[in-house]
Design an enzyme around this catalytic site. Sequence first.
Site, short mmCIF file in Angstrom:
data_model
loop_
_atom_site.label_atom_id
_atom_site.label_comp_id
_atom_site.label_asym_id
_atom_site.label_seq_id
_atom_site.Cartn_x
_atom_site.Cartn_y
_atom_site.Cartn_z
N GLU A 25 12.32 2.21 14.01
CA GLU A 25 11.46 3.30 13.53
C GLU A 25 10.21 3.34 14.39
O GLU A 25 10.03 2.53 15.29
CB GLU A 25 11.11 3.10 12.05
N LEU B 246 11.22 0.99 6.86
CA LEU B 246 10.59 1.46 5.64
C LEU B 246 11.34 2.70 5.16
O LEU B 246 11.69 3.57 5.97
CB LEU B 246 9.12 1.81 5.89
N ARG C 155 -8.23 -20.79 -1.63
CA ARG C 155 -7.10 -20.46 -0.77
C ARG C 155 -5.95 -21.42 -1.07
O ARG C 155 -6.16 -22.63 -1.12
CB ARG C 155 -7.49 -20.56 0.70
N ARG D 71 7.94 3.95 -4.96
CA ARG D 71 8.08 2.98 -3.87
C ARG D 71 7.07 1.84 -4.03
O ARG D 71 7.36 0.68 -3.73
CB ARG D 71 7.92 3.64 -2.50
N TYR E 229 0.83 -1.20 0.00
CA TYR E 229 0.00 0.00 0.00
C TYR E 229 0.86 1.25 0.00
O TYR E 229 2.08 1.19 0.23
CB TYR E 229 -0.96 -0.01 1.20
N LYS F 165 6.47 -2.15 1.75
CA LYS F 165 5.32 -1.56 2.45
C LYS F 165 4.11 -2.48 2.36
O LYS F 165 3.15 -2.22 1.63
CB LYS F 165 5.02 -0.16 1.89
N1 PDD Z 1 3.04 4.85 7.30
N2 PDD Z 1 7.77 3.57 8.72
C1 PDD Z 1 6.63 2.84 8.72
C2 PDD Z 1 6.64 1.52 9.40
C3 PDD Z 1 5.47 3.34 8.10
O1 PDD Z 1 4.35 2.61 8.10
C4 PDD Z 1 5.49 4.62 7.48
C5 PDD Z 1 4.30 5.20 6.77
C6 PDD Z 1 6.70 5.35 7.52
C7 PDD Z 1 6.83 6.71 6.89
O2 PDD Z 1 6.81 6.62 5.48
P1 PDD Z 1 6.26 7.83 4.59
O3 PDD Z 1 7.08 9.02 4.94
O4 PDD Z 1 6.50 7.36 3.20
O5 PDD Z 1 4.82 8.01 4.93
C8 PDD Z 1 7.81 4.78 8.13
C9 PDD Z 1 1.84 5.34 6.63
C10 PDD Z 1 1.71 6.83 6.68
C11 PDD Z 1 0.64 4.61 7.22
O6 PDD Z 1 0.76 3.40 7.39
O7 PDD Z 1 -0.41 5.22 7.45
#
Ligand code: PDD
Length: 286
Positions: free
Chosen positions: A182, A206, A100, A51, A32, A150
């Site tokens: 993170e 990520l 499945r 990405r 996503y 992601k």
């Molecule tokens: N989350 N690290 C993780 C584990 C994340 O899920 C996200 C983003 C980030 C930051 O990435 P970016 O700057 O590309 O948004 C870092 C999104 C916003 C979410 O799951 O809602």
Amino acid sequence: MRTVYVNGDFLPEDRAHISVFDRGFLMADGVYEVTSVLDGKLIDFHSHIRRLKRSLEALDMNMPMTSEDFLALHRGIVEKNQITDGLVYLQVTRGAPADRDFVFPDPDSTPLTIIAFTQSKPGLADNPLSKTGIRVISVEDIRWGRRDIKTVQLLYPSMAKMMAQKAGADDAWMVLDGIVTEGTSNNAYIVKDGEIITRPRSNEILHGITRAAVLQYAKDRQMALVERAFSLDEARNADEAFITSASQFVMPVVEIDGTQIGDGKPGSVAPKLREIYIRESRRSAI
Ligand code: PDD
């Protein structure tokens, strides 16, 4: 009622359906992106689509449509839902085979599932929390080893947010062997003696799109910056801490596990980076 997107159609949300055999649903076999919208325009759009392509390819899936088609989809859904400030959520899964099965289906007979929806967040850039900063707790990072992809496997980040909520905090930072990886849904940074410190890109985190943009803006302005891992102890003793993500932009962190960071207020670096990021993002939005 929102208008959502499913496999080529814009539909009212209560008429949109996904198969019970969809691998996103059964196996978290999907990826996503979350792209923010300010003044009706998309922030860092092309980086998000790049990405998405990387995540898909890492899982042996191909881009199901061109970047231009994704742009038209995003613009269409923003317009149909009259989003001024908010988010576009886009998800691509390995589709819905006839049954499945752990084995991947043949991509020729099982097309990928593409869905998108919007979340309206009026005043997204004026989040009052940015004035006070947020409080985080630390939790062990027990996620899988490919956090750079992601995927929609968000159970543990979700659990970590619940642990934070139970502890009366706003969010959690994940820690592996004493080192901060993170945040649950954001990248983590500290500032010490004027130097911005954040973990380098690897499979452990990520590769945040906001991270990349913020680091570039900081470099352009000759701000001191080092990409290296930092420990939870260092973070507790830092002058400042903050997070970045598409939904929070740059958000100061003022407390970790009950320990105040600096004087317990957002310092000077994080608010400055926030202001720069929002200004530059509005300027380059499409
Ligand atoms: N989350 N690290 C993780 C584990 C994340 O899920 C996200 C983003 C980030 C930051 O990435 P970016 O700057 O590309 O948004 C870092 C999104 C916003 C979410 O799951 O809602």
